[in-house]
Design a protein around this motif. Structure first.
Motif, mmCIF file in Angstrom:
data_model
loop_
_atom_site.group_PDB
_atom_site.id
_atom_site.type_symbol
_atom_site.label_atom_id
_atom_site.label_comp_id
_atom_site.label_asym_id
_atom_site.label_seq_id
_atom_site.Cartn_x
_atom_site.Cartn_y
_atom_site.Cartn_z
ATOM 1 N N ILE A 100 0.836 -1.204 0.000
ATOM 2 C CA ILE A 100 0.000 0.000 0.000
ATOM 3 C C ILE A 100 0.870 1.252 0.000
ATOM 4 N N ASP A 101 1.843 1.288 0.902
ATOM 5 C CA ASP A 101 2.713 2.461 1.035
ATOM 6 C C ASP A 101 3.499 2.717 -0.251
ATOM 7 N N SER A 102 4.002 1.648 -0.864
ATOM 8 C CA SER A 102 4.765 1.796 -2.104
ATOM 9 C C SER A 102 3.893 2.351 -3.223
ATOM 10 N N VAL A 131 -2.577 -2.931 -6.234
ATOM 11 C CA VAL A 131 -3.065 -1.699 -5.602
ATOM 12 C C VAL A 131 -2.956 -0.518 -6.561
ATOM 13 N N ILE A 132 -1.849 -0.441 -7.294
ATOM 14 C CA ILE A 132 -1.678 0.645 -8.264
ATOM 15 C C ILE A 132 -2.777 0.585 -9.328
ATOM 16 N N ASN A 133 -3.050 -0.607 -9.859
ATOM 17 C CA ASN A 133 -4.098 -0.745 -10.876
ATOM 18 C C ASN A 133 -5.466 -0.318 -10.334
ATOM 19 N N LEU A 134 -5.782 -0.722 -9.106
ATOM 20 C CA LEU A 134 -7.075 -0.379 -8.520
ATOM 21 C C LEU A 134 -7.195 1.125 -8.294
ATOM 22 N N LEU A 135 -6.125 1.748 -7.799
ATOM 23 C CA LEU A 135 -6.157 3.185 -7.552
ATOM 24 C C LEU A 135 -6.232 3.988 -8.854
ATOM 25 N N MET A 136 -5.519 3.521 -9.881
ATOM 26 C CA MET A 136 -5.570 4.208 -11.172
ATOM 27 C C MET A 136 -6.972 4.129 -11.774
ATOM 28 N N ASN A 137 -7.609 2.969 -11.650
ATOM 29 C CA ASN A 137 -8.981 2.832 -12.149
ATOM 30 C C ASN A 137 -9.937 3.741 -11.373
ATOM 31 N N ALA A 138 -9.769 3.781 -10.046
ATOM 32 C CA ALA A 138 -10.620 4.625 -9.214
ATOM 33 C C ALA A 138 -10.433 6.099 -9.573
ATOM 34 N N LYS A 139 -9.198 6.507 -9.774
ATOM 35 C CA LYS A 139 -8.902 7.898 -10.136
ATOM 36 C C LYS A 139 -9.575 8.251 -11.467
ATOM 37 N N TYR A 140 -9.455 7.362 -12.438
ATOM 38 C CA TYR A 140 -10.059 7.628 -13.755
ATOM 39 C C TYR A 140 -11.578 7.777 -13.628
ATOM 40 N N GLU A 168 -13.457 11.461 -4.594
ATOM 41 C CA GLU A 168 -13.114 10.848 -3.312
ATOM 42 C C GLU A 168 -12.765 9.372 -3.493
ATOM 43 N N ILE A 169 -11.665 8.974 -2.869
ATOM 44 C CA ILE A 169 -11.241 7.572 -2.867
ATOM 45 C C ILE A 169 -10.893 7.181 -1.434
ATOM 46 N N GLU A 170 -11.364 6.035 -1.022
ATOM 47 C CA GLU A 170 -11.017 5.512 0.295
ATOM 48 C C GLU A 170 -10.292 4.180 0.122
ATOM 49 N N LEU A 171 -9.135 4.068 0.738
ATOM 50 C CA LEU A 171 -8.334 2.844 0.685
ATOM 51 C C LEU A 171 -8.200 2.298 2.098
ATOM 52 N N HIS A 172 -8.569 1.057 2.280
ATOM 53 C CA HIS A 172 -8.575 0.479 3.619
ATOM 54 C C HIS A 172 -7.944 -0.908 3.571
ATOM 55 N N ILE A 173 -7.009 -1.172 4.483
ATOM 56 C CA ILE A 173 -6.447 -2.512 4.632
ATOM 57 C C ILE A 173 -6.662 -2.940 6.084
ATOM 58 N N LYS A 174 -7.188 -4.141 6.250
ATOM 59 C CA LYS A 174 -7.535 -4.615 7.590
ATOM 60 C C LYS A 174 -7.525 -6.138 7.622
ATOM 61 N N LYS A 175 -7.595 -6.688 8.822
ATOM 62 C CA LYS A 175 -7.686 -8.135 9.003
ATOM 63 C C LYS A 175 -9.090 -8.472 9.498
ATOM 64 N N VAL A 176 -9.702 -9.423 8.817
ATOM 65 C CA VAL A 176 -11.012 -9.920 9.226
ATOM 66 C C VAL A 176 -10.911 -11.436 9.353
ATOM 67 N N ALA A 197 -4.582 -8.160 -12.155
ATOM 68 C CA ALA A 197 -4.876 -8.119 -10.716
ATOM 69 C C ALA A 197 -5.575 -9.406 -10.282
ATOM 70 N N TYR A 198 -6.522 -9.869 -11.089
ATOM 71 C CA TYR A 198 -7.240 -11.111 -10.777
ATOM 72 C C TYR A 198 -6.271 -12.291 -10.698
#
Length: 322
Positions: A176-178, A213-222, A237-245, A289-290
């Motif tokens: 995510i950070d990268s 993550v880069i592909n998902l963010l680029m798609n969201a931005k577009y 607006e974009i929200e990015l969340h990483i968590k453990k469930v 990504a898939y």
């Protein structure tokens, strides 16, 4: 030889012949299986090479899309580095003249009044007192700019360089950070909300997940940019969340973009399928990504409403075993 003995002998020969035929058949089947296995291994190796080539091709395509933003991100520190160096260069001549004047004064070549007059002229011409106060700040700014450029270039090289696809124990938050570091300029006009919960180390391929993550963010931005240009939303607006469930790590990207038509969603993971205009998308981003998520024994799901936005959820099991 009695008839009974003769019958036993014939039965023995029939049994031996049947056994020999079975052994021959078994040898043939074993040989066929071995050759088939060799062919399968060769095909698998070829598929792996082709998969790696597709990943690299998509990575370079993504890099091309990011290039304008990255160039701007590099140009910003370059601009003030260049300005600061210009200032330092101008003052360097004044400092050199001051040193020469000081040497003349120390050797009694000029008296105190001449030294004061020379210093006043140099101060007026080069603003030496201002330089003395701000020189370290100018140098620090230059060093900071150089470090920023070095970090950006290192990130680009790391992203573009072919990887050996090794799985290692790592924190997926690093992916995510990268990605955020590489896309900092691309996302600067987006209201980006990043939520990072504590997650456990897992056996994963960080370089590949970074690409996801880069592909998902680029798609969201577009999608956000399209929605804003069409007047659907006042802000992007974009929200990015990483968590453990439970036993899984969830990476979720939500945007308020244009959304995806319901009859389109079943096709979005198909190779070369894209809703973007020609030249703006390869149609391989989500397909890649898939594939990467599947390699991690995970799933990737899309929920979308036209005119409202999209949520992409990546679910990967925590793996401590390997």
């Amino acid at each position: 030889m009695s008839n009974e003995s003769n019958e036993y002998y014939k039965a023995y020969l029939r049994e031996k012949q049947a056994r020999d035929e079975l052994e021959t058949l078994l040898e043939d089947k074993t040989r066929s299986l071995y050759l088939a296995n060799q062919e399968l291994e060769a095909n698998l190796a070829q598929l792996k090479r082709q998969h790696a080539a597709i990943l690299q091709s998509e990575k370079m395509a993504t890099l091309g899309v990011m290039s304008a933003g990255v160039a701007h991100e590099i140009n910003n520190p370059l601009a003030y580095i260049n300005g600061n160096i210009g200032t330092l260069g101008q003052v360097a001549k004044g400092v050199s003249d001051l040193i020469k004047t000081s040497q003349s004064f120390s050797k009694d070549a000029i008296d105190q009044d001449d030294f004061k007059e020379a210093f006043a002229q140099l101060e007026s011409q080069y603003q030496l007192c201002f330089f003395a106060e701000d020189a370290q700040d100018l140098i620090d700014d230059c060093q900071d700019g150089c470090q920023r450029i070095a970090t950006i270039v290192a990130s680009l090289l790391d992203f573009a360089r072919p990887k050996n696809n090794e799985f290692v124990m790592a924190d997926m938050t690093e992916a995510i950070d990268s990605a955020l570091g590489l896309l900092a300029n691309q996302l600067k006009h987006i209201e980006l909300s990043v939520k990072k919960s504590d997650i456990p180390m897992s056996h994963c391929n960080l370089a590949a997940l970074n690409q996801v993550v880069i592909n998902l963010l680029m798609n969201a931005k577009y999608a956000c940019e399209q929605a804003k240009s069409e007047g659907m939303h006042a802000s992007s607006e974009i929200e990015l969340h990483i968590k453990k469930v439970s036993t899984h790590i969830i990476i979720e990207v939500t945007d308020n973009g244009t959304g995806i038509a319901q009859d389109t969603i079943p096709h979005i993971f198909e190779p070369f399928f894209t809703t973007k205009p020609v030249g703006q998308g390869t149609g391989m981003g989500l397909a890649v990504a898939y594939g990467i998520v599947s390699e991690h024994s995970g799933t990737i799901n899309v929920a979308s409403t036209e005119g409202e936005g999209t949520t992409v959820t990546v679910t990967i099991p925590v793996n401590h075993v390997k």
